[in-house]
Design an enzyme around this catalytic site. Structure first.
Site, PDB file in Angstrom:
ATOM      1  N   ASP A 204       0.855  -1.189   0.000  1.00 27.86           N
ATOM      2  CA  ASP A 204       0.000   0.000   0.000  1.00 27.86           C
ATOM      3  C   ASP A 204       0.889   1.236   0.000  1.00 27.86           C
ATOM      4  O   ASP A 204       2.121   1.121   0.042  1.00 27.86           O
ATOM      5  CB  ASP A 204      -0.953   0.005   1.200  1.00 27.86           C
ATOM      6  CG  ASP A 204      -2.289   0.674   0.889  1.00 27.86           C
ATOM      7  OD1 ASP A 204      -2.287   1.712   0.179  1.00 27.86           O
ATOM      8  OD2 ASP A 204      -3.335   0.176   1.343  1.00 27.86           O
ATOM      9  N   ASP A 231       2.905   2.434  -5.152  1.00 24.18           N
ATOM     10  CA  ASP A 231       1.727   2.941  -5.840  1.00 24.18           C
ATOM     11  C   ASP A 231       1.196   1.842  -6.750  1.00 24.18           C
ATOM     12  O   ASP A 231       1.873   1.425  -7.697  1.00 24.18           O
ATOM     13  CB  ASP A 231       2.110   4.173  -6.660  1.00 24.18           C
ATOM     14  CG  ASP A 231       0.927   4.854  -7.320  1.00 24.18           C
ATOM     15  OD1 ASP A 231      -0.102   4.188  -7.543  1.00 24.18           O
ATOM     16  OD2 ASP A 231       1.036   6.052  -7.622  1.00 24.18           O
ATOM     17  N   PHE A 232      -0.033   1.365  -6.456  1.00 25.97           N
ATOM     18  CA  PHE A 232      -0.534   0.238  -7.269  1.00 25.97           C
ATOM     19  C   PHE A 232      -0.971   0.665  -8.665  1.00 25.97           C
ATOM     20  O   PHE A 232      -1.317  -0.169  -9.496  1.00 25.97           O
ATOM     21  CB  PHE A 232      -1.633  -0.557  -6.560  1.00 25.97           C
ATOM     22  CG  PHE A 232      -2.801   0.232  -6.013  1.00 25.97           C
ATOM     23  CD1 PHE A 232      -3.440   1.217  -6.735  1.00 25.97           C
ATOM     24  CD2 PHE A 232      -3.288  -0.050  -4.737  1.00 25.97           C
ATOM     25  CE1 PHE A 232      -4.525   1.912  -6.231  1.00 25.97           C
ATOM     26  CE2 PHE A 232      -4.364   0.641  -4.203  1.00 25.97           C
ATOM     27  CZ  PHE A 232      -4.998   1.621  -4.964  1.00 25.97           C
ATOM     28  N   HIS A 250     -13.598  -0.525  -6.061  1.00 19.75           N
ATOM     29  CA  HIS A 250     -14.809   0.309  -5.932  1.00 19.75           C
ATOM     30  C   HIS A 250     -14.468   1.766  -5.622  1.00 19.75           C
ATOM     31  O   HIS A 250     -15.327   2.649  -5.736  1.00 19.75           O
ATOM     32  CB  HIS A 250     -15.765  -0.280  -4.894  1.00 19.75           C
ATOM     33  CG  HIS A 250     -15.440   0.028  -3.473  1.00 19.75           C
ATOM     34  ND1 HIS A 250     -16.404   0.056  -2.489  1.00 19.75           N
ATOM     35  CD2 HIS A 250     -14.260   0.312  -2.844  1.00 19.75           C
ATOM     36  CE1 HIS A 250     -15.838   0.358  -1.315  1.00 19.75           C
ATOM     37  NE2 HIS A 250     -14.550   0.506  -1.515  1.00 19.75           N
TER      38      HIS A 250
END
Length: 339
Positions: A204, A231-232, A250
């Site tokens: 994360d 950073d994904f 979401h």
């Protein structure tokens, strides 16, 4: 209005007025959550005077809040001015597994402020967080350690339910699992605790993932669970057999979600699996908490909840095939494989 328009049926009018009062119930729940009332009220009646003295509140005002909540089954007024706990109030206790206390604290403050500008979100198609906080929602959290801590605790309350869904996956052929956007590590800790052959990594943002280390240490999993900041959207993801994302996609619209999925697709092994712990909205008029959560995504982040057909299309465009959706009481386990 046409002259022959009949008056609104009194029962319909009362029903609409009750719906309009939902904001008052939100604030009542927020108030007792912040004060920690559920931690004090138990099986024996406690007077509002006793409660007010302990939490430094006005007895009369506290009584008015509690009697509204008691009308919805949150606490019960066992005698005039004296309250006992109920199953619903028990869900607000700090020590309750899957506690909703910090969720009530957060939704009654940060989320509440953003939702107050919902009209603007509907008119513009943009989240309202930047107008309310002066910056994006996640920038707001990063800038305020107290709000970030409250948010993480709110998410951890639901992480237990999501971890329960993840634990039921067939992990027998898996060695390493990475929780992408794993927050404080609660979901991964639950999975590793139930499956001793697994090791894992919580991935994360650096300011977020620092909260995972104490959780991992408290669970005695430091030898099997690592943390990694990044950073994904852009960074290479940790090597793993299975990627888990619990209520991550979401948060984002389709374009940003596809960026995350394509990054997962670049990093995942050819025979790997992607597990999404997400809501699946029912079609039509069926009532669903997912439809309310969808409005929170609208105002806070510009994200969205999705139907099964929308999940299937999004995953396909991101390079994955949706294999199976397993419904659970608090979430759904969506299993996908590289296409």
């Amino acid at each position: 209005m046409p002259a022959n328009q009949p008056p609104v049926d009194p029962a319909i009018r009362l029903q609409l007025l009750d719906l309009l009062a939902g904001f008052l119930r939100t604030q009542a729940l927020h108030t007792v959550a912040v004060l920690g009332i559920a931690d004090i009220v138990g099986d024996e009646p406690v007077t509002v005077e006793q409660l007010a003295a302990q939490v430094q509140a006005d007895p009369s005002s506290l009584h008015r809040v509690l009697r509204v909540l008691a009308g919805s089954g949150v606490f019960s007024e066992a005698a005039p001015g004296a309250f006992v706990s109920t199953p619903l109030s028990g869900g607000l206790r700090t020590d309750a597994p899957l506690s909703v206390r910090h969720m009530a604290m957060f939704q009654g403050s940060d989320t509440y402020l953003a939702a107050g500008q919902m009209l603007r979100a509907v008119q513009t198609g943009e989240p309202t967080a930047e107008m309310v906080f002066g910056m994006s929602f996640f920038e707001h959290l990063a800038s305020d350690p107290d709000r970030n801590a409250c948010f993480n605790q709110a998410m951890a309350g639901g992480a237990g339910a999501r971890a329960a869904a993840a634990r039921d996956f067939d992990w027998n052929r898996v060695s390493v699992v990475a929780d992408i956007g794993g927050g404080n590590g609660s979901v991964l800790v639950g999975v590793l605790g139930a499956h001793e052959h697994l090791s894992g990594v919580v991935f994360d943002q650096p300011h977020v993932v620092t909260a995972a280390q104490p959780v991992i240490e408290a669970a005695g999993l430091t030898e099997r669970c690592a943390v990694a900041g990044g950073d994904f959207f852009t960074d290479e993801l940790p090597a793993a057999d299975v990627y888990v994302m619990a209520q991550i996609l979401h948060d984002w619209d389709d374009e940003r979600s596809l960026t995350i999925l394509r990054n997962c697709r670049r990093s995942i092994a050819p025979d790997g699996r992607l597990l999404l712990l997400e809501q699946v909205m029912p079609d039509g008029d069926t009532p669903s908490y997912a439809k309310l959560l969808d409005l929170i995504m609208l105002v806070l982040l510009g994200g969205k909840e999705r139907t099964e057909s929308e999940w299937r299309a999004l995953l396909a465009e991101g390079g994955f095939e949706l294999l199976e959706i397993t419904p659970r009481p608090a979430t759904n386990l969506i299993e996908a494989a590289p296409a």
